[in-house]
Scaffold this active site. Sequence first.
Site, PDB file in Angstrom:
ATOM      1  N   SER A 124      -4.133  36.594 -23.375  1.00 40.22           N
ATOM      2  CA  SER A 124      -4.377  37.756 -24.841  1.00 40.22           C
ATOM      3  C   SER A 124      -5.933  37.742 -24.259  1.00 40.22           C
ATOM      4  CB  SER A 124      -4.691  36.910 -25.605  1.00 40.22           C
ATOM      5  OG  SER A 124      -5.164  37.922 -26.266  1.00 40.22           O
ATOM      6  N   TYR A 148      -5.559  29.631 -31.293  1.00 35.98           N
ATOM      7  CA  TYR A 148      -4.702  30.036 -31.154  1.00 35.98           C
ATOM      8  C   TYR A 148      -5.128  30.472 -29.677  1.00 35.98           C
ATOM      9  CZ  TYR A 148      -2.864  34.590 -29.596  1.00 35.98           C
ATOM     10  OH  TYR A 148      -2.231  35.353 -28.162  1.00 35.98           O
ATOM     11  N   LYS A 152      -3.754  29.469 -25.662  1.00 31.20           N
ATOM     12  CA  LYS A 152      -3.949  30.970 -24.389  1.00 31.20           C
ATOM     13  C   LYS A 152      -4.522  30.262 -22.893  1.00 31.20           C
ATOM     14  CE  LYS A 152      -0.677  33.482 -26.253  1.00 31.20           C
ATOM     15  NZ  LYS A 152       0.302  33.181 -25.748  1.00 31.20           N
TER      16      LYS A 152
HETATM   17  P1  NAD Z   1       5.957  38.105 -31.772  1.00 27.59           P
HETATM   18  O1  NAD Z   1       5.785  36.486 -32.614  1.00 27.59           O
HETATM   19  O2  NAD Z   1       6.378  39.237 -32.142  1.00 27.59           O
HETATM   20  O3  NAD Z   1       6.944  37.294 -30.665  1.00 27.59           O
HETATM   21  C1  NAD Z   1       7.280  35.844 -29.876  1.00 27.59           C
HETATM   22  C2  NAD Z   1       8.903  35.445 -29.955  1.00 27.59           C
HETATM   23  O4  NAD Z   1       8.860  33.865 -29.546  1.00 27.59           O
HETATM   24  C3  NAD Z   1       9.568  35.234 -31.299  1.00 27.59           C
HETATM   25  O5  NAD Z   1      10.806  35.870 -31.850  1.00 27.59           O
HETATM   26  C4  NAD Z   1       9.326  33.934 -31.750  1.00 27.59           C
HETATM   27  O6  NAD Z   1      10.496  33.664 -32.198  1.00 27.59           O
HETATM   28  C5  NAD Z   1       9.018  33.358 -30.837  1.00 27.59           C
HETATM   29  N1  NAD Z   1       8.720  31.461 -30.268  1.00 27.59           N
HETATM   30  C6  NAD Z   1       7.785  31.188 -31.330  1.00 27.59           C
HETATM   31  N2  NAD Z   1       8.157  30.289 -30.476  1.00 27.59           N
HETATM   32  C7  NAD Z   1       8.740  29.485 -30.062  1.00 27.59           C
HETATM   33  C8  NAD Z   1       9.311  28.623 -29.172  1.00 27.59           C
HETATM   34  N3  NAD Z   1       9.065  27.461 -29.362  1.00 27.59           N
HETATM   35  N4  NAD Z   1      10.538  28.658 -28.799  1.00 27.59           N
HETATM   36  C9  NAD Z   1      11.340  29.516 -28.898  1.00 27.59           C
HETATM   37  N5  NAD Z   1      11.067  31.185 -29.038  1.00 27.59           N
HETATM   38  C10 NAD Z   1       9.742  30.440 -29.758  1.00 27.59           C
HETATM   39  O7  NAD Z   1       5.157  37.907 -30.881  1.00 27.59           O
HETATM   40  P2  NAD Z   1       4.532  38.925 -29.759  1.00 27.59           P
HETATM   41  O8  NAD Z   1       3.807  40.416 -30.396  1.00 27.59           O
HETATM   42  O9  NAD Z   1       5.657  39.668 -29.900  1.00 27.59           O
HETATM   43  O10 NAD Z   1       3.240  38.353 -28.890  1.00 27.59           O
HETATM   44  C11 NAD Z   1       4.419  37.873 -27.725  1.00 27.59           C
HETATM   45  C12 NAD Z   1       3.708  37.022 -27.049  1.00 27.59           C
HETATM   46  O11 NAD Z   1       2.490  37.974 -26.295  1.00 27.59           O
HETATM   47  C13 NAD Z   1       3.273  35.820 -27.547  1.00 27.59           C
HETATM   48  O12 NAD Z   1       2.588  34.794 -27.234  1.00 27.59           O
HETATM   49  C14 NAD Z   1       1.579  36.592 -28.083  1.00 27.59           C
HETATM   50  O13 NAD Z   1       0.657  35.307 -28.170  1.00 27.59           O
HETATM   51  C15 NAD Z   1       1.295  37.322 -26.617  1.00 27.59           C
HETATM   52  N6  NAD Z   1       0.367  38.138 -27.233  1.00 27.59           N
HETATM   53  C16 NAD Z   1       0.768  39.143 -28.008  1.00 27.59           C
HETATM   54  C17 NAD Z   1      -0.363  39.648 -28.810  1.00 27.59           C
HETATM   55  C18 NAD Z   1      -0.407  40.944 -30.147  1.00 27.59           C
HETATM   56  O14 NAD Z   1      -1.178  41.083 -30.963  1.00 27.59           O
HETATM   57  N7  NAD Z   1       0.971  41.157 -30.709  1.00 27.59           N
HETATM   58  C19 NAD Z   1      -1.387  40.144 -27.751  1.00 27.59           C
HETATM   59  C20 NAD Z   1      -2.346  39.266 -26.887  1.00 27.59           C
HETATM   60  C21 NAD Z   1      -1.042  38.562 -26.867  1.00 27.59           C
END
Ligand code: NAD
Length: 338
Positions: A124, A148, A152
Amino acid sequence: MAILITGGTGYIGSHTVIELLNQGYEVVVVDNFSNSKPEVIKRIEEISGKKFSFYKVDLLDYIGLEKVFKENNISKVIHFAGLKAVGESVSIPLKYYYNNITGTLILCELMSKYGVKKLVFSSSATVYGMNNVSPLTEDLPLSTTNPYGSTKLMIERILNDLVVSDPEWGIVILRYFNPIGAHESGRIGEDPNGIPNNLMPYITQVAVGKRAALSIFGNDYETSDGTGVRDYIHVVDLAKGHLKALEKVKSEKGVMVYNLGTGIGYSVLDVVKAFEKATNMTILYNIVDKRSGDVDRCFADASKALKELDWKCEKNLEDMCRDSWKWQVSNPNGYKEN
Ligand code: NAD
Ligand code: UDP
Protein backbone atom coordinates in the site's frame (compact mmCIF):
# COMPACT_ATOMS: atom_id res chain seq x y z
CA MET A 1 -0.89 -24.78 -13.92
CA ALA A 2 -3.03 -22.58 -11.69
CA ILE A 3 -2.71 -19.19 -10.04
CA LEU A 4 -3.56 -19.21 -6.33
CA ILE A 5 -5.38 -16.07 -5.22
CA THR A 6 -5.57 -15.47 -1.47
CA GLY A 7 -8.35 -13.09 -0.46
CA GLY A 8 -9.89 -13.63 -3.90
CA THR A 9 -13.48 -12.92 -2.83
CA GLY A 10 -12.53 -9.48 -1.45
CA TYR A 11 -12.90 -6.17 -3.27
CA ILE A 12 -9.69 -6.10 -5.31
CA GLY A 13 -9.30 -9.88 -5.41
CA SER A 14 -12.72 -10.47 -7.00
CA HIS A 15 -12.03 -7.96 -9.79
CA THR A 16 -8.63 -9.56 -10.39
CA VAL A 17 -10.10 -13.08 -10.55
CA ILE A 18 -12.43 -11.88 -13.33
CA GLU A 19 -9.56 -10.44 -15.36
CA LEU A 20 -7.58 -13.67 -14.89
CA LEU A 21 -10.52 -15.86 -15.95
CA ASN A 22 -11.14 -13.59 -18.95
CA GLN A 23 -7.54 -14.13 -20.03
CA GLY A 24 -7.87 -17.91 -19.73
CA TYR A 25 -5.91 -18.46 -16.51
CA GLU A 26 -6.80 -21.39 -14.26
CA VAL A 27 -7.62 -19.89 -10.88
CA VAL A 28 -7.78 -21.28 -7.34
CA VAL A 29 -9.17 -18.93 -4.69
CA VAL A 30 -8.68 -19.13 -0.93
CA ASP A 31 -10.62 -16.89 1.46
CA ASN A 32 -11.97 -17.21 5.02
CA PHE A 33 -14.84 -14.75 4.35
CA SER A 34 -13.74 -12.58 7.28
CA ASN A 35 -14.45 -9.55 5.08
CA SER A 36 -16.33 -10.94 2.07
CA LYS A 37 -19.33 -13.06 1.18
CA PRO A 38 -19.84 -16.43 -0.59
CA GLU A 39 -22.22 -14.64 -3.00
CA VAL A 40 -19.15 -13.11 -4.66
CA ILE A 41 -18.22 -16.54 -6.10
CA LYS A 42 -21.54 -16.80 -7.96
CA ARG A 43 -21.21 -13.26 -9.29
CA ILE A 44 -17.66 -13.81 -10.57
CA GLU A 45 -18.82 -16.96 -12.37
CA GLU A 46 -21.84 -15.12 -13.76
CA ILE A 47 -19.73 -12.21 -15.11
CA SER A 48 -16.90 -14.34 -16.52
CA GLY A 49 -18.98 -17.32 -17.64
CA LYS A 50 -16.24 -19.51 -16.13
CA LYS A 51 -15.80 -21.72 -13.06
CA PHE A 52 -12.90 -21.76 -10.64
CA SER A 53 -11.86 -23.72 -7.54
CA PHE A 54 -12.65 -22.19 -4.19
CA TYR A 55 -11.45 -23.17 -0.70
CA LYS A 56 -12.86 -21.61 2.46
CA VAL A 57 -9.57 -21.68 4.31
CA ASP A 58 -7.87 -19.34 6.76
CA LEU A 59 -4.22 -18.62 5.94
CA LEU A 60 -3.48 -19.21 9.60
CA ASP A 61 -4.61 -22.84 9.15
CA TYR A 62 -1.40 -24.50 7.92
CA ILE A 63 -3.00 -27.91 7.35
CA GLY A 64 -6.00 -26.47 5.51
CA LEU A 65 -3.77 -24.36 3.28
CA GLU A 66 -1.39 -27.25 2.61
CA LYS A 67 -4.35 -29.23 1.23
CA VAL A 68 -4.77 -26.50 -1.41
CA PHE A 69 -1.13 -26.90 -2.49
CA LYS A 70 -1.45 -30.71 -2.52
CA GLU A 71 -4.64 -30.75 -4.58
CA ASN A 72 -3.66 -28.17 -7.21
CA ASN A 73 -0.77 -27.59 -9.53
CA ILE A 74 0.00 -24.04 -8.44
CA SER A 75 2.62 -22.05 -10.33
CA LYS A 76 2.20 -18.54 -8.90
CA VAL A 77 0.41 -16.78 -6.05
CA ILE A 78 -1.30 -13.40 -5.79
CA HIS A 79 -1.61 -12.60 -2.09
CA PHE A 80 -4.45 -10.19 -1.27
CA ALA A 81 -5.66 -11.74 2.00
CA GLY A 82 -5.27 -9.42 4.94
CA LEU A 83 -7.14 -7.15 7.31
CA LYS A 84 -7.14 -3.56 6.05
CA ALA A 85 -9.02 -1.11 8.29
CA VAL A 86 -6.57 1.48 9.60
CA GLY A 87 -8.65 2.59 12.63
CA GLU A 88 -9.45 -0.99 13.64
CA SER A 89 -5.76 -1.86 13.44
CA VAL A 90 -5.08 0.75 16.12
CA SER A 91 -7.73 -0.82 18.42
CA ILE A 92 -6.76 -4.45 17.85
CA PRO A 93 -3.13 -4.42 16.71
CA LEU A 94 -2.32 -7.99 17.75
CA LYS A 95 -5.06 -9.35 15.53
CA TYR A 96 -3.69 -7.33 12.59
CA TYR A 97 -0.08 -8.40 13.13
CA TYR A 98 -1.09 -12.02 13.65
CA ASN A 99 -3.46 -12.24 10.69
CA ASN A 100 -1.42 -10.30 8.14
CA ILE A 101 2.10 -11.33 9.09
CA THR A 102 1.62 -14.89 10.32
CA GLY A 103 -0.74 -15.55 7.41
CA THR A 104 1.98 -14.42 4.99
CA LEU A 105 4.66 -16.48 6.78
CA ILE A 106 2.56 -19.64 6.55
CA LEU A 107 1.79 -18.95 2.89
CA CYS A 108 5.47 -18.42 2.03
CA GLU A 109 6.52 -21.50 3.98
CA LEU A 110 4.09 -23.65 2.01
CA MET A 111 5.10 -22.01 -1.26
CA SER A 112 8.71 -22.92 -0.47
CA LYS A 113 7.77 -26.48 0.47
CA TYR A 114 5.89 -26.98 -2.80
CA GLY A 115 8.51 -25.22 -4.93
CA VAL A 116 6.21 -22.30 -5.83
CA LYS A 117 8.49 -19.25 -5.80
CA LYS A 118 6.53 -16.65 -7.76
CA LEU A 119 4.55 -14.18 -5.70
CA VAL A 120 2.64 -10.92 -6.22
CA PHE A 121 1.95 -9.11 -2.95
CA SER A 122 -0.60 -6.36 -2.15
CA SER A 123 1.21 -3.56 -0.38
CA SER A 124 0.00 0.00 0.00
CA ALA A 125 1.02 3.62 -0.49
CA THR A 126 0.67 3.87 3.28
CA VAL A 127 4.29 2.60 3.54
CA TYR A 128 5.46 6.03 2.27
CA GLY A 129 4.44 7.46 5.66
CA MET A 130 3.92 11.15 6.46
CA ASN A 131 7.24 12.68 5.44
CA ASN A 132 7.64 12.13 1.71
CA VAL A 133 6.54 14.64 -0.91
CA SER A 134 4.30 13.49 -3.79
CA PRO A 135 4.70 12.34 -6.52
CA LEU A 136 6.00 9.31 -4.64
CA THR A 137 8.67 7.10 -6.22
CA GLU A 138 9.34 3.53 -5.18
CA ASP A 139 12.84 4.26 -3.84
CA LEU A 140 11.77 6.74 -1.11
CA PRO A 141 12.40 5.97 2.57
CA LEU A 142 9.51 4.09 4.15
CA SER A 143 7.73 4.55 7.46
CA THR A 144 4.29 3.97 8.90
CA THR A 145 1.85 5.60 11.27
CA ASN A 146 -0.46 2.74 12.28
CA PRO A 147 -0.38 -1.05 12.83
CA TYR A 148 -2.04 -1.81 9.47
CA GLY A 149 0.70 0.09 7.63
CA SER A 150 3.33 -1.57 9.78
CA THR A 151 2.11 -5.02 8.73
CA LYS A 152 2.59 -4.02 5.08
CA LEU A 153 6.06 -2.62 5.70
CA MET A 154 7.10 -5.65 7.75
CA ILE A 155 5.86 -8.04 5.08
CA GLU A 156 7.80 -6.09 2.43
CA ARG A 157 10.94 -6.57 4.56
CA ILE A 158 10.22 -10.27 5.11
CA LEU A 159 9.86 -10.76 1.34
CA ASN A 160 13.16 -8.96 0.73
CA ASP A 161 14.89 -11.23 3.28
CA LEU A 162 13.33 -14.28 1.65
CA VAL A 163 14.83 -13.37 -1.71
CA VAL A 164 18.25 -12.77 -0.14
CA SER A 165 18.09 -16.25 1.39
CA ASP A 166 16.88 -17.90 -1.83
CA PRO A 167 17.44 -15.96 -5.09
CA GLU A 168 15.18 -18.37 -6.98
CA TRP A 169 12.16 -16.38 -5.77
CA GLY A 170 10.53 -13.80 -8.03
CA ILE A 171 8.37 -11.37 -6.05
CA VAL A 172 6.47 -8.30 -7.21
CA ILE A 173 5.36 -5.93 -4.47
CA LEU A 174 2.53 -3.67 -5.64
CA ARG A 175 1.92 -0.48 -3.69
CA TYR A 176 -1.70 0.46 -4.37
CA PHE A 177 -2.92 4.03 -4.14
CA ASN A 178 -6.69 4.54 -3.62
CA PRO A 179 -8.78 1.92 -5.39
CA ILE A 180 -12.40 2.92 -6.06
CA GLY A 181 -15.00 2.05 -8.71
CA ALA A 182 -16.44 -1.35 -9.50
CA HIS A 183 -16.90 -3.78 -12.36
CA GLU A 184 -18.89 -2.13 -15.15
CA SER A 185 -21.64 -4.77 -14.79
CA GLY A 186 -22.51 -3.38 -11.34
CA ARG A 187 -22.55 -6.97 -10.02
CA ILE A 188 -19.39 -6.82 -7.89
CA GLY A 189 -17.91 -3.95 -5.92
CA GLU A 190 -16.72 -2.77 -2.53
CA ASP A 191 -18.98 -3.90 0.34
CA PRO A 192 -17.78 -2.26 3.55
CA ASN A 193 -19.03 -3.43 6.93
CA GLY A 194 -20.92 -0.74 8.85
CA ILE A 195 -20.02 2.92 8.42
CA PRO A 196 -17.50 3.29 5.59
CA ASN A 197 -14.07 4.66 6.51
CA ASN A 198 -13.14 5.53 2.94
CA LEU A 199 -14.30 8.43 0.86
CA MET A 200 -16.02 6.85 -2.15
CA PRO A 201 -18.14 4.27 -0.29
CA TYR A 202 -19.22 7.08 2.05
CA ILE A 203 -20.22 9.29 -0.90
CA THR A 204 -22.21 6.50 -2.57
CA GLN A 205 -24.01 5.76 0.72
CA VAL A 206 -24.97 9.44 1.02
CA ALA A 207 -26.20 9.35 -2.57
CA VAL A 208 -28.31 6.25 -1.97
CA GLY A 209 -29.80 7.77 1.19
CA LYS A 210 -28.11 5.55 3.79
CA ARG A 211 -26.11 8.44 5.31
CA ALA A 212 -27.23 12.05 5.72
CA ALA A 213 -24.10 13.91 4.64
CA LEU A 214 -20.42 13.44 3.95
CA SER A 215 -18.02 14.74 6.62
CA ILE A 216 -15.02 16.24 4.86
CA PHE A 217 -11.98 15.88 7.11
CA GLY A 218 -10.41 19.34 7.01
CA ASN A 219 -10.31 22.18 4.46
CA ASP A 220 -7.05 23.85 5.38
CA TYR A 221 -4.59 21.41 3.91
CA GLU A 222 -1.90 22.75 1.62
CA THR A 223 -3.80 21.86 -1.53
CA SER A 224 -5.63 23.84 -4.21
CA ASP A 225 -8.98 23.90 -2.36
CA GLY A 226 -7.76 22.95 1.14
CA THR A 227 -9.12 19.38 1.11
CA GLY A 228 -6.89 16.29 1.05
CA VAL A 229 -5.52 15.07 -2.27
CA ARG A 230 -5.26 11.37 -3.20
CA ASP A 231 -4.53 9.23 -6.25
CA TYR A 232 -7.79 7.39 -7.00
CA ILE A 233 -7.46 4.38 -9.27
CA HIS A 234 -10.24 2.34 -10.89
CA VAL A 235 -10.26 -1.14 -9.36
CA VAL A 236 -10.40 -2.74 -12.82
CA ASP A 237 -7.22 -0.90 -13.88
CA LEU A 238 -5.66 -2.06 -10.63
CA ALA A 239 -6.78 -5.64 -11.25
CA LYS A 240 -5.17 -5.57 -14.71
CA GLY A 241 -1.89 -4.48 -13.10
CA HIS A 242 -1.76 -7.89 -11.40
CA LEU A 243 -1.75 -9.69 -14.75
CA LYS A 244 1.26 -7.61 -15.78
CA ALA A 245 2.92 -8.43 -12.46
CA LEU A 246 2.37 -12.15 -13.09
CA GLU A 247 4.15 -11.83 -16.44
CA LYS A 248 7.01 -10.08 -14.65
CA VAL A 249 7.52 -12.77 -11.99
CA LYS A 250 7.36 -15.43 -14.70
CA SER A 251 10.44 -14.05 -16.41
CA GLU A 252 12.42 -12.39 -13.59
CA LYS A 253 13.82 -13.22 -10.17
CA GLY A 254 14.38 -10.95 -7.17
CA VAL A 255 12.09 -8.38 -5.56
CA MET A 256 10.49 -5.77 -7.80
CA VAL A 257 8.39 -2.93 -6.38
CA TYR A 258 5.80 -0.89 -8.31
CA ASN A 259 3.38 1.87 -7.51
CA LEU A 260 -0.07 1.26 -8.97
CA GLY A 261 -1.75 4.64 -9.24
CA THR A 262 -2.78 7.06 -11.97
CA GLY A 263 -0.17 9.66 -11.04
CA ILE A 264 -2.95 12.25 -10.74
CA GLY A 265 -4.05 13.76 -7.44
CA TYR A 266 -7.68 14.79 -6.85
CA SER A 267 -9.00 16.63 -3.80
CA VAL A 268 -12.01 15.49 -1.79
CA LEU A 269 -14.04 18.32 -3.36
CA ASP A 270 -12.87 17.28 -6.85
CA VAL A 271 -14.24 13.80 -6.15
CA VAL A 272 -17.54 15.16 -4.81
CA LYS A 273 -17.96 17.35 -7.91
CA ALA A 274 -17.00 14.53 -10.29
CA PHE A 275 -19.49 12.23 -8.58
CA GLU A 276 -22.25 14.84 -8.86
CA LYS A 277 -21.49 15.34 -12.55
CA ALA A 278 -21.32 11.62 -13.35
CA THR A 279 -24.58 10.81 -11.54
CA ASN A 280 -26.64 14.02 -11.66
CA MET A 281 -27.04 13.88 -7.90
CA THR A 282 -26.21 16.31 -5.11
CA ILE A 283 -23.94 15.25 -2.27
CA LEU A 284 -24.51 17.12 1.00
CA TYR A 285 -21.35 17.66 2.99
CA ASN A 286 -20.00 19.35 6.11
CA ILE A 287 -16.45 20.37 6.83
CA VAL A 288 -15.23 18.78 10.07
CA ASP A 289 -11.90 18.40 11.87
CA LYS A 290 -8.97 16.73 10.21
CA ARG A 291 -8.63 12.98 10.68
CA SER A 292 -5.47 12.17 12.58
CA GLY A 293 -2.73 10.60 10.49
CA ASP A 294 -3.99 12.06 7.18
CA VAL A 295 -1.45 13.71 4.88
CA ASP A 296 -2.11 16.73 2.63
CA ARG A 297 -1.24 15.03 -0.62
CA CYS A 298 -0.51 11.45 -1.64
CA PHE A 299 -0.15 10.52 -5.29
CA ALA A 300 2.06 8.21 -7.27
CA ASP A 301 4.86 8.59 -9.69
CA ALA A 302 3.52 5.75 -11.84
CA SER A 303 6.30 5.82 -14.43
CA LYS A 304 8.15 2.70 -13.23
CA ALA A 305 5.09 0.48 -13.75
CA LEU A 306 4.65 1.96 -17.24
CA LYS A 307 8.28 1.38 -18.15
CA GLU A 308 8.81 -2.06 -16.63
CA LEU A 309 5.32 -3.61 -16.60
CA ASP A 310 3.88 -1.83 -19.62
CA TRP A 311 0.90 -0.92 -17.44
CA LYS A 312 -1.04 2.28 -17.07
CA CYS A 313 -4.54 3.32 -16.06
CA GLU A 314 -7.16 3.58 -18.75
CA LYS A 315 -10.14 4.80 -16.74
CA ASN A 316 -10.71 8.32 -15.46
CA LEU A 317 -12.37 9.79 -12.38
CA GLU A 318 -15.74 10.00 -14.14
CA ASP A 319 -15.59 6.25 -14.93
CA MET A 320 -14.71 5.56 -11.30
CA CYS A 321 -17.67 7.61 -10.02
CA ARG A 322 -20.13 6.15 -12.52
CA ASP A 323 -19.12 2.54 -11.76
CA SER A 324 -19.07 3.06 -7.97
CA TRP A 325 -22.58 4.45 -8.23
CA LYS A 326 -23.86 1.67 -10.50
CA TRP A 327 -22.66 -0.92 -7.96
CA GLN A 328 -24.17 0.98 -4.99
CA VAL A 329 -27.54 1.72 -6.57
CA SER A 330 -28.05 -1.82 -7.80
CA ASN A 331 -26.84 -3.34 -4.49
CA PRO A 332 -27.94 -0.88 -1.78
CA ASN A 333 -27.14 -3.46 0.90
CA GLY A 334 -24.01 -4.77 -0.74
CA TYR A 335 -24.03 -8.56 -1.07
CA LYS A 336 -26.60 -9.01 1.71
CA GLU A 337 -30.17 -9.15 0.42
CA ASN A 338 -30.71 -7.90 -3.05
P1 NAD B 1 -10.87 -6.96 1.25
O1 NAD B 1 -11.02 -6.96 2.73
O2 NAD B 1 -12.06 -6.67 0.43
O3 NAD B 1 -10.27 -8.36 0.77
C1 NAD B 1 -9.36 -9.10 1.55
C2 NAD B 1 -9.88 -10.54 1.61
O4 NAD B 1 -8.98 -11.32 2.41
C3 NAD B 1 -11.26 -10.64 2.27
O5 NAD B 1 -12.14 -11.35 1.39
C4 NAD B 1 -11.02 -11.40 3.56
O6 NAD B 1 -12.10 -12.24 3.89
C5 NAD B 1 -9.75 -12.18 3.22
N1 NAD B 1 -8.91 -12.54 4.37
C6 NAD B 1 -8.43 -11.72 5.34
N2 NAD B 1 -7.68 -12.43 6.20
C7 NAD B 1 -7.67 -13.71 5.76
C8 NAD B 1 -7.07 -14.91 6.24
N3 NAD B 1 -6.34 -14.95 7.36
N4 NAD B 1 -7.27 -16.05 5.54
C9 NAD B 1 -8.02 -16.06 4.41
N5 NAD B 1 -8.61 -14.95 3.91
C10 NAD B 1 -8.44 -13.79 4.59
O7 NAD B 1 -9.68 -5.96 0.91
P2 NAD B 1 -9.24 -5.36 -0.51
O8 NAD B 1 -9.63 -3.94 -0.54
O9 NAD B 1 -9.67 -6.26 -1.61
O10 NAD B 1 -7.67 -5.41 -0.31
C11 NAD B 1 -6.89 -6.49 -0.77
C12 NAD B 1 -5.47 -6.31 -0.31
O11 NAD B 1 -4.98 -5.05 -0.80
C13 NAD B 1 -5.30 -6.25 1.21
O12 NAD B 1 -4.10 -6.89 1.56
C14 NAD B 1 -5.21 -4.77 1.49
O13 NAD B 1 -4.49 -4.50 2.67
C15 NAD B 1 -4.49 -4.26 0.27
N6 NAD B 1 -4.74 -2.84 -0.03
C16 NAD B 1 -6.03 -2.41 -0.14
C17 NAD B 1 -6.29 -1.06 -0.38
C18 NAD B 1 -7.69 -0.54 -0.49
O14 NAD B 1 -7.89 0.67 -0.36
N7 NAD B 1 -8.71 -1.37 -0.71
C19 NAD B 1 -5.22 -0.16 -0.54
C20 NAD B 1 -3.91 -0.64 -0.43
C21 NAD B 1 -3.69 -2.00 -0.18
N1 UDP C 1 -12.19 11.66 3.61
C1 UDP C 1 -13.16 12.54 4.03
N2 UDP C 1 -14.31 12.03 4.58
C2 UDP C 1 -14.53 10.70 4.71
C3 UDP C 1 -13.54 9.80 4.26
C4 UDP C 1 -12.38 10.33 3.73
O1 UDP C 1 -13.00 13.75 3.94
O2 UDP C 1 -15.60 10.30 5.22
C5 UDP C 1 -10.96 12.20 2.98
C6 UDP C 1 -9.67 11.83 3.70
O3 UDP C 1 -9.35 12.79 4.69
C7 UDP C 1 -8.68 11.80 2.55
C8 UDP C 1 -9.50 11.33 1.35
O4 UDP C 1 -10.87 11.61 1.69
O5 UDP C 1 -8.20 13.11 2.26
C9 UDP C 1 -9.36 9.84 1.07
O6 UDP C 1 -9.61 9.13 2.26
P1 UDP C 1 -9.69 7.53 2.28
O7 UDP C 1 -9.95 7.11 3.70
O8 UDP C 1 -10.64 7.06 1.24
O9 UDP C 1 -8.22 7.10 1.81
P2 UDP C 1 -6.81 7.30 2.52
O10 UDP C 1 -6.90 8.44 3.48
O11 UDP C 1 -6.55 6.02 3.21
O12 UDP C 1 -5.86 7.60 1.41
